[in-house]
Design a protein around this motif. Sequence first.
Motif, short mmCIF file in Angstrom:
data_model
loop_
_atom_site.label_atom_id
_atom_site.label_comp_id
_atom_site.label_asym_id
_atom_site.label_seq_id
_atom_site.Cartn_x
_atom_site.Cartn_y
_atom_site.Cartn_z
N LEU A 14 0.85 -1.25 -0.08
CA LEU A 14 0.08 0.13 -0.06
C LEU A 14 0.91 1.30 0.00
O LEU A 14 0.79 2.45 -0.86
N PHE A 15 2.11 1.33 0.74
CA PHE A 15 2.91 2.51 0.82
C PHE A 15 3.35 2.72 -0.30
O PHE A 15 3.67 4.11 -0.78
N ILE A 21 1.92 6.41 -7.12
CA ILE A 21 0.95 7.02 -8.04
C ILE A 21 1.10 8.78 -7.73
O ILE A 21 1.16 9.58 -8.45
N ILE A 22 1.48 8.98 -6.38
CA ILE A 22 1.84 10.47 -6.27
C ILE A 22 2.98 10.95 -6.99
O ILE A 22 3.05 12.28 -7.36
N GLY A 34 8.69 15.74 -9.57
CA GLY A 34 8.63 14.26 -9.65
C GLY A 34 9.78 13.57 -9.19
O GLY A 34 9.69 12.75 -8.48
N VAL A 35 10.94 14.28 -9.45
CA VAL A 35 12.16 13.68 -8.89
C VAL A 35 12.24 13.80 -7.46
O VAL A 35 12.72 12.77 -6.57
N THR A 36 11.52 14.86 -6.65
CA THR A 36 11.46 14.96 -5.37
C THR A 36 10.59 13.98 -4.85
O THR A 36 11.03 13.42 -3.81
N PHE A 39 11.96 10.14 -4.57
CA PHE A 39 12.80 9.64 -3.36
C PHE A 39 12.23 9.02 -2.51
O PHE A 39 12.51 7.78 -2.18
N PRO A 40 11.18 9.55 -1.83
CA PRO A 40 10.54 8.56 -0.79
C PRO A 40 9.87 7.30 -1.14
O PRO A 40 9.56 6.42 -0.51
N THR A 41 9.64 7.34 -2.46
CA THR A 41 8.98 5.98 -3.13
C THR A 41 10.04 4.99 -3.15
O THR A 41 9.98 3.93 -2.89
#
Length: 230
Positions: A14-15, A21-22, A34-36, A39-41
């Motif tokens: 889920l995460f 998607i974000i 998008g590049v920013t 990173f968390p993905t």
Amino acid sequence: MCFSLPNINKEGYLFIIVSFIITCIAFSISWGFGVTCLFPTLLCTYFFRDPARVVPNNKDLILSPADGVISQVEEVDYPLSAENGEKKRFTLVSIFLSVLNVHVNRIPISGTVKEMHYKKGKFVSAMSDRSSNENEKQVIAVEYEKGKEVIVEQIAGLIARRIVCNLIVSQNVKAGERFGIIRFGSRVNIYVPADIEIRVSKGQTVVGGETIIANLNKENVQEKLTFDVI
């Protein structure tokens, strides 16, 4: 060159999907945005990785239940309610998991799940030894012989507020098997009977399902080991 995606624990699906998607939406707005968000993905995917482990196949071995660094080794009282008021001594081996460690937890020794207790508590930083006593935790006792057990605690941390444990009481378990996960930085404690020699020390890096914490057989059985990939 062959490229393969890492095995991901289902608790991360889920995460990762939401983050992806974000990120896609962010790229549609601007490349930099998008590049920013990418990173968390990638970090989330890395956090929930679930690699196979080469598990020593020997019933006498007590294995590390988690990846991380050993922050504490000391003799303590029995962490559960002792039957008939009997006082038992155990050796506590506490493992700190940073956000970069694999957070999938593994069974330390083959046996039967004798007890399970979920305890509510605080969310003190897992880096502090206080977290062992004060934080929210899941306690699991695995009986490997009649009347003899090893106890594992999954402990929440400052940002780790979700403990997942897939065990039930009376379930038969095998050393090295996956049994749960703690999200985003945490601590895992393992309690071993005090009369068993501990083979790890404070500051040592351990690997869940592979590093030997202790050996029930006092003889060195390293040459007799076989291994399973789990």
